[in-house]
Design an enzyme around this catalytic site. Structure first.
Site, PDB file in Angstrom:
ATOM      1  CG  HIS A 201      -0.008  -0.213   2.860  1.00 49.29           C
ATOM      2  ND1 HIS A 201       0.448  -0.534   3.210  1.00 49.29           N
ATOM      3  CD2 HIS A 201       0.070   1.493   3.545  1.00 49.29           C
ATOM      4  CE1 HIS A 201       1.596  -0.657   4.088  1.00 49.29           C
ATOM      5  NE2 HIS A 201       0.184   0.754   4.453  1.00 49.29           N
ATOM      6  CG  ASP A 203       1.470   5.107   4.800  1.00 47.47           C
ATOM      7  OD1 ASP A 203       1.208   4.079   4.514  1.00 47.47           O
ATOM      8  OD2 ASP A 203       2.649   5.259   5.597  1.00 47.47           O
ATOM      9  CG  HIS A 283       4.795   0.977   2.677  1.00 45.69           C
ATOM     10  ND1 HIS A 283       4.404   2.356   2.277  1.00 45.69           N
ATOM     11  CD2 HIS A 283       4.326   0.997   3.941  1.00 45.69           C
ATOM     12  CE1 HIS A 283       3.604   2.840   2.863  1.00 45.69           C
ATOM     13  NE2 HIS A 283       3.406   2.176   3.773  1.00 45.69           N
ATOM     14  NE  ARG A 293       8.101  -4.519  10.402  1.00 42.44           N
ATOM     15  CZ  ARG A 293       8.382  -4.328  11.198  1.00 42.44           C
ATOM     16  NH1 ARG A 293       9.687  -4.222  11.732  1.00 42.44           N
ATOM     17  NH2 ARG A 293       8.083  -3.099  10.375  1.00 42.44           N
TER      18      ARG A 293
HETATM   19  O1  LIG Z   1       4.740  -2.177   9.942  1.00 39.59           O
HETATM   20  C1  LIG Z   1       5.917  -2.013   9.515  1.00 39.59           C
HETATM   21  O2  LIG Z   1       6.765  -1.730   9.313  1.00 39.59           O
HETATM   22  C2  LIG Z   1       4.607  -1.529   7.650  1.00 39.59           C
HETATM   23  C3  LIG Z   1       3.279  -0.729   8.931  1.00 39.59           C
HETATM   24  C4  LIG Z   1       2.596   0.284   7.349  1.00 39.59           C
HETATM   25  O3  LIG Z   1       3.201   0.106   6.545  1.00 39.59           O
HETATM   26  C5  LIG Z   1       1.407   1.117   8.364  1.00 39.59           C
HETATM   27  O4  LIG Z   1       1.152   0.738   9.484  1.00 39.59           O
HETATM   28  O5  LIG Z   1       0.612   1.636   7.368  1.00 39.59           O
HETATM   29 FE   LIG Z   2       2.088   1.847   6.204  1.00 46.56          FE
END
Ligand SMILES: O=C(O)CCC(=O)C(=O)O
Ligand SMILES: [Fe+2]
Length: 356
Positions: A201, A203, A283, A293
């Protein structure tokens, strides 16, 4: 937030590229130049010597881990995410799923207090004070970076971007993502090792400031089907450009040569506040480890009624307006209702070159 349905990891390549690491304690003109270049070439970069105290980070991290360690029924008291609150596996409203559980919070103080009562019913102030301090610190960092960007772009109103997320009614978010480790009975074949935690996606907001707990999983894609793992780094924050600051990494030209890239940028990009200068890159996060994680993402967003348009310096006869002025509420509505690949900003394209 809208994300693509997790891809059943199609044929794809991995490439090891080191993201720019920018030392915020260096001389200001140098830092602003490096940030602009990183936003144009990568849309992602790391910052060190960022000034956010380790104590503030550690408190937020420990409160988050404490929450995710609770039994599911207790966590569900803070859900379902609509859009704020606790969610598990379902991301957004359009059927996207992943191996992730999360807490999505509005960053306004009253909303943090209200959510803390269900997140940590026995001692809500512990969670709310950790979240408030963290939000204040990362918002400060995001504003500093946005001001450096404006300086690096020679925009005379250096608060043009940061003002939007400083607004008392800014629609910014804090998202705590927890990717549980593989369980003992998990299939450990190579493909399942790369389980999608959070599908690919971009952001939608202005700027994201992300921190993870030292376990890898984040990957970015600068060209279709090629993924670059981002090494976890406990001394750094990872910063990425959101759609509002730019838009649509898919239209990024292939050149990696900086001079060629700069020449082509204005025709090849589709962007909003930087009118085509910065890149909002796809990403994703994989749950690919035996260790849990956790990532904490601050999404700096405007207020709902804020009008999105580029500063005058970024619009020239050679670089005409690409998009009509729109409000964050309009864009957000599109982002929540469409799938990632639907090209949200195409809905906001200028009909004539200088239409405002
Ligand atoms: O967890 C991650 O490293 C990415 C999370 C992410 O891209 C988001 O929450 O928009
Ligand atoms: Fe993100």
């Amino acid at each position: 937030m809208v994300v693509a349905t997790p891809n059943p990891i199609r044929s794809e390549k991995m490439r090891n590229i080191e993201l720019p690491i920018i030392d915020l304690s260096a001389e200001r003109p140098e830092v602003s130049g490096l940030i602009v270049r990183a936003c144009q070439e990568f849309g992602f970069f790391k910052v060190i010597n960022h000034g956010v105290s380790q104590d503030v980070i550690a408190r937020m991290e420990s409160q988050s881990f404490e929450f995710f360690a609770k039994p599911v029924p207790e966590k569900q008291l803070a859900g379902p995410a609509n859009p704020h609150g606790y969610g598990s596996k379902n991301i957004g409203f359009n059927g996207d799923v992943g191996e992730v559980e999360y807490l999505l919070l509005s960053t306004n103080s009253a909303s943090i207090s209200q959510m803390s009562n269900v997140i940590s019913p026995h001692d809500p102030t512990l969670f709310s004070s950790a979240a408030r301090c963290y939000v204040e610190a990362v918002r400060g960092l995001a504003c500093e970076i946005l001001e450096l960007m404006a300086e690096g772009l020679w925009v005379s109103d250096t608060s043009a971007f940061s003002r939007l997320i400083r607004a008392a009614d800014s629609d910014s978010l804090l998202r705590l993502n927890h990717y549980p480790p593989l369980t003992e009975d998990s299939d450990t074949s190579p493909s399942s090792f790369r389980r999608i935690g959070f599908g690919e996606h971009t952001d939608p907001q202005i700027l994201t400031v992300l921190r993870s707990n030292g376990v890898g999983g984040l990957q970015i894609s600068l060209e279709d089907g090629v993924w670059i793992p981002v090494a976890p780094d406990s001394s750094a924050f990872c910063v990425n450009v959101g759609d509002v600051l730019q838009f649509n990494g898919r239209e990024r030209p292939k050149e990696t040569n900086w001079a060629k890239f700069a020449l082509k940028a204005y025709t090849a990009f589709v962007k909003a506040m930087t009118n085509g200068r910065f890149v909002s890159v796809r990403h994703r996060a994989l749950a690919n480890s035996y260790k849990p994680r956790m990532s904490m993402a601050y999404f700096g967003a405007p207020s709902l009624h804020a009008r999105i348009f580029p500063p005058p310096e970024l619009v020239t006869p050679q670089r005409p307006r690409l998009y009509r002025t729109f409000t964050w509420a309009e864009y957000k509505k599109a982002a929540y209702s469409l799938r990632l690949g639907d090209g949200r900003l195409n809905l906001f394209r200028s009909r004539t070159v200088d239409e405002g």
